[in-house]
Design an enzyme around this catalytic site. Structure first.
Site, short mmCIF file in Angstrom:
data_model
loop_
_atom_site.label_atom_id
_atom_site.label_comp_id
_atom_site.label_asym_id
_atom_site.label_seq_id
_atom_site.Cartn_x
_atom_site.Cartn_y
_atom_site.Cartn_z
N GLU A 73 -11.51 4.15 6.37
CA GLU A 73 -10.38 4.88 6.98
C GLU A 73 -10.95 6.08 7.73
O GLU A 73 -10.86 7.22 7.29
CB GLU A 73 -9.35 5.32 5.93
CG GLU A 73 -8.07 5.84 6.58
CD GLU A 73 -7.05 6.35 5.58
OE1 GLU A 73 -7.35 6.42 4.38
OE2 GLU A 73 -5.93 6.70 6.01
N TRP A 120 0.11 13.70 3.54
CA TRP A 120 -0.46 12.99 4.69
C TRP A 120 0.59 12.59 5.72
O TRP A 120 0.26 12.26 6.85
CB TRP A 120 -1.19 11.72 4.21
CG TRP A 120 -2.34 12.03 3.31
CD1 TRP A 120 -3.62 12.37 3.72
CD2 TRP A 120 -2.35 12.06 1.88
NE1 TRP A 120 -4.39 12.60 2.62
CE2 TRP A 120 -3.66 12.42 1.48
CE3 TRP A 120 -1.40 11.81 0.89
CZ2 TRP A 120 -4.03 12.54 0.14
CZ3 TRP A 120 -1.76 11.93 -0.44
CH2 TRP A 120 -3.06 12.29 -0.81
N GLN A 153 -9.60 8.95 -5.82
CA GLN A 153 -9.37 9.65 -4.55
C GLN A 153 -10.56 10.51 -4.11
O GLN A 153 -10.90 10.55 -2.94
CB GLN A 153 -8.12 10.54 -4.69
CG GLN A 153 -7.84 11.47 -3.52
CD GLN A 153 -7.23 10.78 -2.33
OE1 GLN A 153 -6.07 10.44 -2.32
NE2 GLN A 153 -8.04 10.56 -1.30
N HIS A 157 1.43 5.39 -2.15
CA HIS A 157 0.94 6.42 -3.09
C HIS A 157 2.15 7.05 -3.77
O HIS A 157 2.72 8.03 -3.29
CB HIS A 157 0.11 7.47 -2.35
CG HIS A 157 -1.17 6.93 -1.81
ND1 HIS A 157 -2.38 7.05 -2.48
CD2 HIS A 157 -1.43 6.21 -0.69
CE1 HIS A 157 -3.32 6.43 -1.78
NE2 HIS A 157 -2.77 5.91 -0.69
N HIS A 213 -9.49 1.38 -0.26
CA HIS A 213 -9.33 2.17 0.96
C HIS A 213 -10.67 2.06 1.69
O HIS A 213 -11.66 2.65 1.24
CB HIS A 213 -9.07 3.64 0.64
CG HIS A 213 -7.66 3.95 0.26
ND1 HIS A 213 -7.08 3.49 -0.88
CD2 HIS A 213 -6.71 4.71 0.89
CE1 HIS A 213 -5.83 3.94 -0.97
NE2 HIS A 213 -5.57 4.67 0.10
N ASP A 233 2.06 3.22 2.93
CA ASP A 233 1.08 4.24 2.57
C ASP A 233 1.70 5.53 2.03
O ASP A 233 1.47 5.90 0.90
CB ASP A 233 0.15 4.55 3.75
CG ASP A 233 -1.19 5.16 3.31
OD1 ASP A 233 -1.42 5.30 2.10
OD2 ASP A 233 -2.01 5.50 4.19
N HIS A 244 0.84 -1.22 0.00
CA HIS A 244 0.00 0.00 0.00
C HIS A 244 0.86 1.25 0.00
O HIS A 244 1.48 1.60 1.00
CB HIS A 244 -0.93 0.02 1.22
CG HIS A 244 -1.98 1.09 1.12
ND1 HIS A 244 -3.33 0.82 1.04
CD2 HIS A 244 -1.88 2.44 1.03
CE1 HIS A 244 -4.00 1.95 0.92
NE2 HIS A 244 -3.14 2.95 0.93
#
Ligand code: FE2
Length: 424
Positions: A212, A314, A151, A58, A209, A308, A56
């Site tokens: 979350e 983030w 997203q 991005h 996802h 992630d 996982h």
């Protein structure tokens, strides 16, 4: 005559073995291989493991920290807003460059397979174009699996569904989603059904996802398990994050876990990110933001650890080291029993490979010759030290070497010495 022999290393399960490599494959693995090789790496006393795997990530957003500005609230939602600005400013070349740098870091850490979500929201799909280019550029040393990730929501964004389909047509590998971000619980559940049907029709895997959020009533994982079962997708579907499970009613979870196990779902918690993103609306006590890892494992549900984010809207830290991820996961999930610590290492190697469906992975004859030599004696010591990757081999080629992290000490009243951090 072999191309390469890794001599005298200790495998994660504790046995010593030599590993002989011909071309891209492991040709032999045995206690003592006495044969000629073009190159020999002495791994005596060191841990030799299959490569780290991150299920996982991005990659389109990585290494963008502070652009256009930092995430002041530290929340998931402000991060989504910031990324919404950045993805229209970033050029394809920039995204490829940032991601290539990250892949250099990953290669140096022995992280050789990564599943990256790629944002399919903007109509220009520059993110997708960039990540497809990257997948091709790194294919000699990193298996990059791409997930079409809407997203801003499959339905909440006007062209969300259409663009996700376009991305799959362009060659993205896996179907993604974000049901807790749709406009309603009903729309979220509908998106899960829709996405699983798209995946079933195309013969693809699914990685959502899912939930979350800290809201215990966010129960899209239930729909994910149901649709997986209904469509016969067992073993091909993962729920990422699943953080709302930390606050769900225990009676409800006692029904949910067997349904997840029956559906063959996998779970991918991301401990570095969720320990900082979740619980932001709490005063005290603050929730930890991690799903029920040990409880799922006790039901036979495969649970891996994901990274992630690294240096993005983030998460403001990160090094591409899956041992950092395992270290944090071990703490937050309280996996401190010796068996559990060892399992945390397996989670960032074999379990993650299983979740990604990597067929040629592992240290056995015939597997792809990809491995990492660590300056540690055991998997648990590797998590404790997060030590140097002495050698990284990808598909038969040595792609990275690092020196040991030993300290030269000059202490009053003591002889000069080299002090290792290892106990052996
Ligand atoms: Fe994510």
């Amino acid at each position: 005559m072999f191309d390469l022999i890794i001599k005298g290393g200790t495998l994660p399960e504790g046995r010593r073995a030599d590993i002989a490599i011909t071309g891209e494959r492991i040709a032999a693995i045995a206690p003592d291989i006495n044969a000629e090789a073009r190159e020999v790496i002495d791994a005596s006393g060191d841990l030799v493991a299959p490569p780290f795997v991150d299920p996982h990530f991005h990659m389109d957003a990585t290494l963008s920290y502070g652009t256009p500005r930092v995430n002041a609230s530290g929340t998931l939602l402000e991060g989504i807003d910031l990324w919404g600005e950045l993805r229209d400013l970033a050029t394809i070349d920039e995204m490829v460059e940032r991601a290539l740098t990250y892949c250099d870091w990953a290669a140096s850490m022995g992280l050789l397979a990564i599943r990256s979500h790629v944002d399919t929201t903007p109509d220009h799909l520059n993110t997708v174009t960039a990540m497809l280019e990257l997948r091709d550029k790194v294919k000699g040393y990193i298996d990059l699996q791409l997930v079409a990730f809407p997203q801003d929501g499959l339905y909440r964004s006007v062209t969300g569904r259409e663009n996700l389909i376009r991305a799959l047509d362009m060659g993205v590998d896996v179907v993604g989603g974000i049901p807790h971000f749709e406009r309603s619980m009903a729309a979220g559940a509908e998106s899960v059904k829709d996405l699983c049907e798209i995946a079933a029709a195309r013969g693809l895997m699914v990685d959502i996802h899912c939930d979350e959020t800290d809201d215990p009533l966010s129960r899209h994982v239930e729909t994910l398990a149901y649709e997986t079962q209904r469509l016969g997708l067992q073993g091909r579907v993962a729920g990422s994050h699943l953080t709302s499970m930390h606050s769900m009613d225990n009676y409800y979870v006692s029904k949910l876990l067997p349904l997840m196990a029956e559906a063959g779902l996998s779970a991918i918690p991301n401990p570095l990110i969720n320990i900082v993103l979740q619980g932001r609306h709490d005063t005290f006590p603050k929730r930890r933001g991690l799903t029920r890892v040990k409880e799922m494992q006790a039901m036979g549900i495969p649970v891996g650890w994901g990274q992630d984010c690294v240096l993005d809207p983030w998460y403001s830290l990160g090094t591409a080291d899956m041992l950092d991820v395992a270290f944090m996961g071990l703490h937050v999930a309280q996996m401190t029993h010796p068996e559990e610590m060892t399992r945390c290492f397996t989670m960032v190697t074999e379990t993650n490979a299983q979740i990604m469906g990597l067929q040629e992975y592992g240290l056995h004859k015939g597997a792809l010759a990809s491995l990492v030599v660590l300056d540690a004696a055991t998997p648990t010591e590797a998590i404790r030290l997060r030590p140097a990757r002495l050698a990284v081999v990808a598909k038969g080629k040595v792609i990275a070497r690092s020196s040991r992290g030993d300290a030269r000490l000059s202490l009053p009243g003591r002889p000069e010495m080299i002090r290792r951090r290892r106990l052996d």
